[in-house]
Design a protein around this motif. Structure first.
Motif, PDB file in Angstrom:
ATOM      1  N   MET A  49      82.411 -18.178  42.817  1.00  8.29           N
ATOM      2  CA  MET A  49      83.711 -17.382  43.050  1.00  8.29           C
ATOM      3  C   MET A  49      84.536 -18.019  44.201  1.00  8.29           C
ATOM      4  N   THR A  50      83.690 -18.462  45.304  1.00  4.27           N
ATOM      5  CA  THR A  50      84.334 -18.800  46.314  1.00  4.27           C
ATOM      6  C   THR A  50      85.068 -20.180  46.186  1.00  4.27           C
ATOM      7  N   GLY A  51      84.497 -20.874  45.277  1.00  7.00           N
ATOM      8  CA  GLY A  51      85.237 -22.347  44.959  1.00  7.00           C
ATOM      9  C   GLY A  51      86.531 -21.987  44.209  1.00  7.00           C
ATOM     10  N   PHE A  52      86.440 -21.212  43.494  1.00  9.26           N
ATOM     11  CA  PHE A  52      87.828 -20.553  42.891  1.00  9.26           C
ATOM     12  C   PHE A  52      88.852 -19.872  43.680  1.00  9.26           C
ATOM     13  N   LEU A  53      88.283 -19.279  44.824  1.00  5.51           N
ATOM     14  CA  LEU A  53      89.467 -18.619  45.739  1.00  5.51           C
ATOM     15  C   LEU A  53      89.714 -19.778  46.761  1.00  5.51           C
ATOM     16  N   ILE A  54      89.093 -20.930  46.940  1.00  3.08           N
ATOM     17  CA  ILE A  54      89.512 -21.906  47.735  1.00  3.08           C
ATOM     18  C   ILE A  54      90.347 -22.890  46.979  1.00  3.08           C
ATOM     19  N   LYS A  55      90.216 -23.053  45.984  1.00  4.93           N
ATOM     20  CA  LYS A  55      91.113 -23.815  44.896  1.00  4.93           C
ATOM     21  C   LYS A  55      92.356 -23.462  44.790  1.00  4.93           C
ATOM     22  N   TYR A  56      92.438 -22.048  44.590  1.00  2.00           N
ATOM     23  CA  TYR A  56      93.753 -21.321  44.369  1.00  2.00           C
ATOM     24  C   TYR A  56      93.961 -20.567  45.495  1.00  2.00           C
ATOM     25  N   ARG A  57      93.854 -21.097  46.517  1.00  2.00           N
ATOM     26  CA  ARG A  57      94.229 -19.920  47.824  1.00  2.00           C
ATOM     27  C   ARG A  57      95.558 -19.449  47.998  1.00  2.00           C
ATOM     28  N   PHE A  58      96.478 -20.255  47.627  1.00  2.00           N
ATOM     29  CA  PHE A  58      97.919 -19.694  47.626  1.00  2.00           C
ATOM     30  C   PHE A  58      98.252 -18.575  46.809  1.00  2.00           C
ATOM     31  N   ALA A  59      97.607 -18.610  45.487  1.00  2.00           N
ATOM     32  CA  ALA A  59      97.833 -17.891  44.551  1.00  2.00           C
ATOM     33  C   ALA A  59      97.014 -16.576  44.827  1.00  2.00           C
ATOM     34  N   VAL A  60      95.600 -16.610  45.317  1.00  2.00           N
ATOM     35  CA  VAL A  60      95.115 -15.631  45.841  1.00  2.00           C
ATOM     36  C   VAL A  60      95.239 -14.691  46.842  1.00  2.00           C
ATOM     37  N   ILE A  61      96.146 -15.546  47.718  1.00  2.00           N
ATOM     38  CA  ILE A  61      96.467 -14.725  49.001  1.00  2.00           C
ATOM     39  C   ILE A  61      97.691 -13.836  48.637  1.00  2.00           C
ATOM     40  N   ILE A  62      98.694 -14.573  47.638  1.00  2.00           N
ATOM     41  CA  ILE A  62      99.825 -13.830  47.305  1.00  2.00           C
ATOM     42  C   ILE A  62      99.448 -12.587  46.485  1.00  2.00           C
ATOM     43  N   LEU A  63      98.404 -12.712  45.674  1.00  2.00           N
ATOM     44  CA  LEU A  63      97.884 -11.477  44.870  1.00  2.00           C
ATOM     45  C   LEU A  63      97.080 -10.403  45.831  1.00  2.00           C
ATOM     46  N   PHE A  64      96.252 -10.975  46.983  1.00  2.00           N
ATOM     47  CA  PHE A  64      95.719 -10.296  47.707  1.00  2.00           C
ATOM     48  C   PHE A  64      96.610  -9.313  48.359  1.00  2.00           C
ATOM     49  N   TYR A  65      97.840  -9.785  48.887  1.00  2.00           N
ATOM     50  CA  TYR A  65      98.811  -9.086  49.646  1.00  2.00           C
ATOM     51  C   TYR A  65      99.661  -8.249  48.749  1.00  2.00           C
ATOM     52  N   LEU A  66      99.716  -8.740  47.407  1.00  2.00           N
ATOM     53  CA  LEU A  66     100.518  -7.837  46.300  1.00  2.00           C
ATOM     54  C   LEU A  66      99.826  -6.713  45.995  1.00  2.00           C
ATOM     55  N   PHE A  67      98.485  -6.740  45.929  1.00  2.00           N
ATOM     56  CA  PHE A  67      97.516  -5.578  45.424  1.00  2.00           C
ATOM     57  C   PHE A  67      97.339  -4.829  46.764  1.00  2.00           C
ATOM     58  N   GLN A  68      97.392  -5.390  47.945  1.00  2.00           N
ATOM     59  CA  GLN A  68      97.372  -4.593  49.149  1.00  2.00           C
ATOM     60  C   GLN A  68      98.763  -3.739  49.332  1.00  2.00           C
ATOM     61  N   PHE A  69      99.853  -4.319  48.880  1.00  2.00           N
ATOM     62  CA  PHE A  69     101.121  -3.589  48.967  1.00  2.00           C
ATOM     63  C   PHE A  69     101.095  -2.543  47.808  1.00  2.00           C
ATOM     64  N   THR A  70     100.655  -2.933  46.714  1.00  2.00           N
ATOM     65  CA  THR A  70     100.460  -1.772  45.576  1.00  2.00           C
ATOM     66  C   THR A  70      99.528  -0.629  46.003  1.00  2.00           C
ATOM     67  N   TRP A  71      98.497  -0.775  46.819  1.00  2.00           N
ATOM     68  CA  TRP A  71      97.630   0.148  47.188  1.00  2.00           C
ATOM     69  C   TRP A  71      98.224   1.113  48.241  1.00  2.00           C
ATOM     70  N   PHE A  72      98.932   0.465  49.197  1.00  2.00           N
ATOM     71  CA  PHE A  72      99.676   1.428  50.011  1.00  2.00           C
ATOM     72  C   PHE A  72     100.846   1.932  49.617  1.00  2.00           C
ATOM     73  N   TYR A  73     101.634   1.261  48.638  1.00  2.00           N
ATOM     74  CA  TYR A  73     102.848   2.119  47.976  1.00  2.00           C
ATOM     75  C   TYR A  73     102.291   3.157  47.046  1.00  2.00           C
ATOM     76  N   THR A  74     101.163   3.174  46.633  1.00  2.00           N
ATOM     77  CA  THR A  74     100.893   4.376  45.696  1.00  2.00           C
ATOM     78  C   THR A  74     100.417   5.454  46.579  1.00  2.00           C
ATOM     79  N   SER A  75     100.369   5.330  47.746  1.00  2.00           N
ATOM     80  CA  SER A  75      99.836   6.150  48.736  1.00  2.00           C
ATOM     81  C   SER A  75      98.542   6.817  48.644  1.00  2.00           C
ATOM     82  N   SER A  76      97.493   5.934  48.086  1.00  2.00           N
ATOM     83  CA  SER A  76      96.257   5.912  47.822  1.00  2.00           C
ATOM     84  C   SER A  76      95.462   6.192  48.985  1.00  2.00           C
ATOM     85  N   SER A  77      94.329   7.185  48.788  1.00  2.00           N
ATOM     86  CA  SER A  77      93.324   7.455  49.790  1.00  2.00           C
ATOM     87  C   SER A  77      91.999   7.380  49.138  1.00  2.00           C
ATOM     88  N   LEU A  78      91.146   6.844  50.052  1.00  4.25           N
ATOM     89  CA  LEU A  78      89.735   6.919  49.420  1.00  4.25           C
ATOM     90  C   LEU A  78      89.063   8.153  49.480  1.00  4.25           C
TER      91      LEU A  78
END
Length: 103
Positions: A1-30
């Motif tokens: 899985m790490t090889g995939f993350l390294i190969k597509y790091r731009f897309a992974v980082i964009i998705l990481f921050y997009l999902f992080q924004f989604t998590w914060f936008y929905t005002s979710s709490s653990l």
């Protein structure tokens, strides 16, 4: 899985921050997991999966400043994965051991 993350790091980082924004936008709490919606669940699963895979990669791989990277993942979990994906090749710095040298 790490090889995939390294190969597509731009897309992974964009998705990481997009999902992080989604998590914060929905005002979710653990603390109230039964009340969050489907987008929050998807973003939480994605964030935890990426974060854990990079954390295990840091522990498994020989890096120059392993303590720094592990502490940065714990202190700055929203920033360290993006920096680590770009700096991963530069972190490999095996220093020759003084006791392993032959004369």
């Amino acid at each position: 899985m790490t090889g995939f993350l390294i190969k597509y790091r731009f897309a992974v980082i964009i998705l990481f921050y997009l999902f992080q924004f989604t998590w914060f936008y929905t005002s979710s709490s653990l603390l109230a997991l039964e009340e969050i919606g489907f987008p929050a669940w998807v973003s939480l699963i994605f964030l935890v999966t990426i974060w854990l895979s990079l954390l295990f990669d840091m522990m498994r791989r020989e890096t120059g400043n392993k303590t720094f990277w592990l502490l940065s993942m714990l202190i700055f979990p929203w920033l360290a994965p993006a920096i680590y994906l770009f700096q991963r090749k530069k972190t490999y710095a095996p220093t020759p051991s003084f006791f392993g040298r032959r004369k």
